[in-house]
Design an enzyme around this catalytic site. Structure first.
Site, PDB file in Angstrom:
ATOM      1  N   CYS A 266       0.808  -1.218   0.000  1.00  0.00           N
ATOM      2  CA  CYS A 266       0.000   0.000   0.000  1.00  0.00           C
ATOM      3  C   CYS A 266       0.841   1.267   0.000  1.00  0.00           C
ATOM      4  O   CYS A 266       0.918   1.969   1.001  1.00  0.00           O
ATOM      5  CB  CYS A 266      -0.954   0.005   1.180  1.00  0.00           C
ATOM      6  SG  CYS A 266      -2.359   1.116   0.910  1.00  0.00           S
ATOM      7  N   HIS A 448       7.325  -3.181   1.574  1.00  0.00           N
ATOM      8  CA  HIS A 448       6.433  -2.303   2.334  1.00  0.00           C
ATOM      9  C   HIS A 448       6.932  -0.873   2.221  1.00  0.00           C
ATOM     10  O   HIS A 448       8.145  -0.621   2.271  1.00  0.00           O
ATOM     11  CB  HIS A 448       6.376  -2.733   3.804  1.00  0.00           C
ATOM     12  CG  HIS A 448       5.366  -1.977   4.606  1.00  0.00           C
ATOM     13  ND1 HIS A 448       4.022  -2.248   4.558  1.00  0.00           N
ATOM     14  CD2 HIS A 448       5.504  -0.955   5.473  1.00  0.00           C
ATOM     15  CE1 HIS A 448       3.376  -1.429   5.358  1.00  0.00           C
ATOM     16  NE2 HIS A 448       4.259  -0.626   5.926  1.00  0.00           N
TER      17      HIS A 448
END
Length: 621
Positions: A266, A448
């Protein structure tokens, strides 16, 4: 074209109404004559036929039935050269006549054909063809006069509130400029704002009349448009993610940050948090949740606003191409980007279209997966390869017949295995020296993306875990080693104080203690069952090793059977004791003394029996 208040005909419920009887002026007969001749007066038509309940008041200002255009016969022939009545000449000028047209309304020219069509057919919104004037039977002079008063296009929507579209053009909501969030979706209410009305006043003739006491009819329409946008967004993004917003005191400003409910890449959250902490994107106060689509729209708005103003033609073309490429991969920000690191620098990545987003937003992207230059064999094995290239090199080297290439492949594979956290101490040192003080950036590690900053020479990562949504003292986490066990800090980078024992939920703490004890007992049991391989001599044969393993298995089996026998004996003793206790409890109350004496005699006998059973159940090891 000018008109008097008495000649106003609000188009409500699809029927054109005229002024009420008894309210006409001395020139009413002239108005009726011109209406019959096909020279309709200028009227104001609302954008919605339903209105807000005030249409009845306007409908009462109507002409008699005999003066209504619907009841007037169509008179063929040339139209009148007079464009209408002059308010100044008729003496009917009112203060309302000098005001700008109300929001949610625009001026049209009514002709007998339009009025007759309005009686038989229900007129829709201002964007429908029924509300448009039919200029087929008008003369060239009236066409010229009406051309300066016609609205731009059906619907009257534009992407800009203060810059209405010129007449005859149809603004498109699907254009790039209309990429806005749900809170600022361009509606007719915003398009017809006060600022836009002021800009349109000079374009219309002076003395244009408006409905006195009328209210803009755009609230219901705006609600319908918002509902349509929400329905369309649900169809476009079914099952979209919803994120919780955490409000913190960042540099004495109440600032929101987006938290993450699931562990995943994300990069959208990392980018938006950088923009939020830099106050380049602002959310409504005390907003608690936000959808992924809304985040994308906020990001798109910022990308459009950040467009450089004064650039050369070549730079403009390059920027437009980059913007097009960024829009094509913008949806990937919700799931993950294809980022390929190189092991030579903290800002060195293989150029991919995904990196264009960070370039357009002017957000630095860092990583800390670097090769220590002091280890020559690893430097030689890795070289200037990216991660994907290094994986391909390892596979090819393993299949090679050259021993040197095989060795390089083995060294490269060991490097990837030893640095599985994707952060080395050399990379951490380079990050600390490269990142500027107070800089807001994005840090990539273990697939990440995190928001990172530097405060007093120390790197900090923004804590976006939804589990800390209500923890005001947990905002940043220090990045001082490669193990990921940093210290939590508040928004001012003060270490988080230990929690007050009184504030800890007791039930939750008890559950944690029980889980810890259970895990500890399982670990001890597993360690007791494992074979101590250090005690086994190195020169033992396979047969002797098999015998030892069989002995260990037999020992475990015998221990298991002993535990089962002991449990069965204990259960039998408990059942026997329960059966013997029932007659004693059933003794009559009249013979209490005799019953007590019998129980006293039976107690030593029962104890002797239990001792004998325990002796019989014991197993000699």
């Amino acid at each position: 074209m000018e008109s008097s208040p008495e000649s106003l005909q609000p188009l409500e419920h699809g029927v054109a109404a005229g002024p009420a009887s008894g309210t006409g002026s001395s020139q009413e007969g002239l108005q009726e004559t011109r209406l019959a001749a096909g020279d309709g007066p200028g009227v104001w038509a609302a954008e919605t036929s339903g209105g807000n309940g005030l249409g009845a008041a306007a409908a009462r200002r109507s002409l008699p039935d005999s003066a209504s255009p619907a009841g007037s016969p169509e008179v063929p022939g040339p139209c009148s050269s007079s464009a209408g009545l002059d308010l100044k000449d008729s003496g009917l000028e009112s203060p309302a006549a000098a005001e700008a047209p109300l929001r949610g309304q625009y001026k049209v020219t009514a002709s007998p054909e339009t009025a007759v069509a309005g009686v038989g057919h229900e007129l829709g919104t201002a964007g429908d063809a029924g509300a448009r004037p039919d200029l087929a039977g008008t003369c060239q002079a009236e066409l010229t006069a009406a051309g300066s008063e016609e609205p731009s296009s059906a619907g009257g929507l534009s992407s800009s509130c203060s810059d209405p579209s010129p007449p005859g053009e149809s603004p498109s909501l699907d254009s790039l400029e209309s990429f806005s969030n749900l809170h600022s979706f361009p509606s007719s209410c915003e398009f017809n704002s006060e600022e836009g009305a002021e800009n349109r006043v000079p374009e219309e003739e002076e003395g244009a009349a408006v409905l006195p006491g009328a209210v803009p009819l755009c609230k219901e329409e705006e609600g319908e448009e918002t509902a349509q946008v929400l329905a369309a967004s649900k169809e476009r993004f079914p099952g979209q993610s919803v994120y919780h917003i955490k409000w913190i005191q960042w540099k004495e400003e109440n600032t929101p940050i987006i938290t993450q409910n699931e562990n995943g890449p994300c990069p959208l959250l990392a980018i938006l948090n950088v923009l939020l902490l830099a106050w380049k994107v602002k959310l409504p106060p005390m907003m608690e949740i936000i959808t992924a689509e809304q985040l994308m729209e906020y990001l798109g708005d910022y990308m459009l606003d950040a467009k450089p103003k004064e650039i050369s033609e070549i730079q403009r073309l390059n920027y437009e191409q980059n913007m097009s490429d960024a829009m094509a991969i913008l949806h990937k920000l919700q799931t993950g980007l294809d980022v390929n690191v190189r092991f030579t620098g903290v800002r060195v990545f293989e150029y991919t279209p995904e990196c264009i987003v960070f370039d357009l937003l002017d957000i630095p992207l860092y990583h800390g997966w670097l090769v220590d230059p002091q280890i020559d064999d690893i430097v030689k094995a890795v070289g200037n390869c990216s991660y994907n290239q290094l994986v391909e090199k390892i596979i090819s080297c393993k299949q090679s017949d050259n021993s040197e290439l095989v060795s390089e492949g083995f060294v490269a594979e060991q490097f990837l295995n030893n640095t599985a956290t994707q952060l080395t101490y050399h990379g951490l040192c380079e990050l600390t020296s490269t990142v500027q003080e107070g800089e807001l950036c994005v840090f990539f590690r273990n697939n990440h993306f995190s928001t990172m900053t530097k405060y007093k020479g120390q790197l900090y990562l923004l804590v976006t875990d939804q589990g800390f949504l209500t923890e005001e003292k947990v905002v940043w986490e220090s990045l001082h080693n490669v193990d990921g066990d940093g210290n939590f800090c508040d928004s001012e980078f003060h270490l988080r104080p230990p929690s007050d024992p009184e504030t800890v939920y007791k039930g939750q703490q008890d559950q944690i203690d029980q889980d810890y004890l259970m895990a500890l007992s399982l670990q001890q049991e597993q360690q007791s069952q494992e074979i101590n391989w250090e005690q086994i001599p190195e020169g033992i044969s396979d047969l002797e090793l098999a015998k030892k393993l069989q002995e260990e298995e037999d020992r475990r089996a015998s221990q298991y059977y002993q535990e089962q026998e002991q449990a069965a004996a204990a259960a039998a003793a408990a059942s026997t004791q329960a059966q013997q206790g029932q007659p004693a409890q059933a003794s009559p109350s009249s013979g209490r003394q005799s019953g007590n004496s019998e129980r006293k005699r039976k107690e030593p006998r029962e104890k002797d029996k239990e001792k004998e059973k325990e002796k019989n159940s014991c197993v000699i090891l």
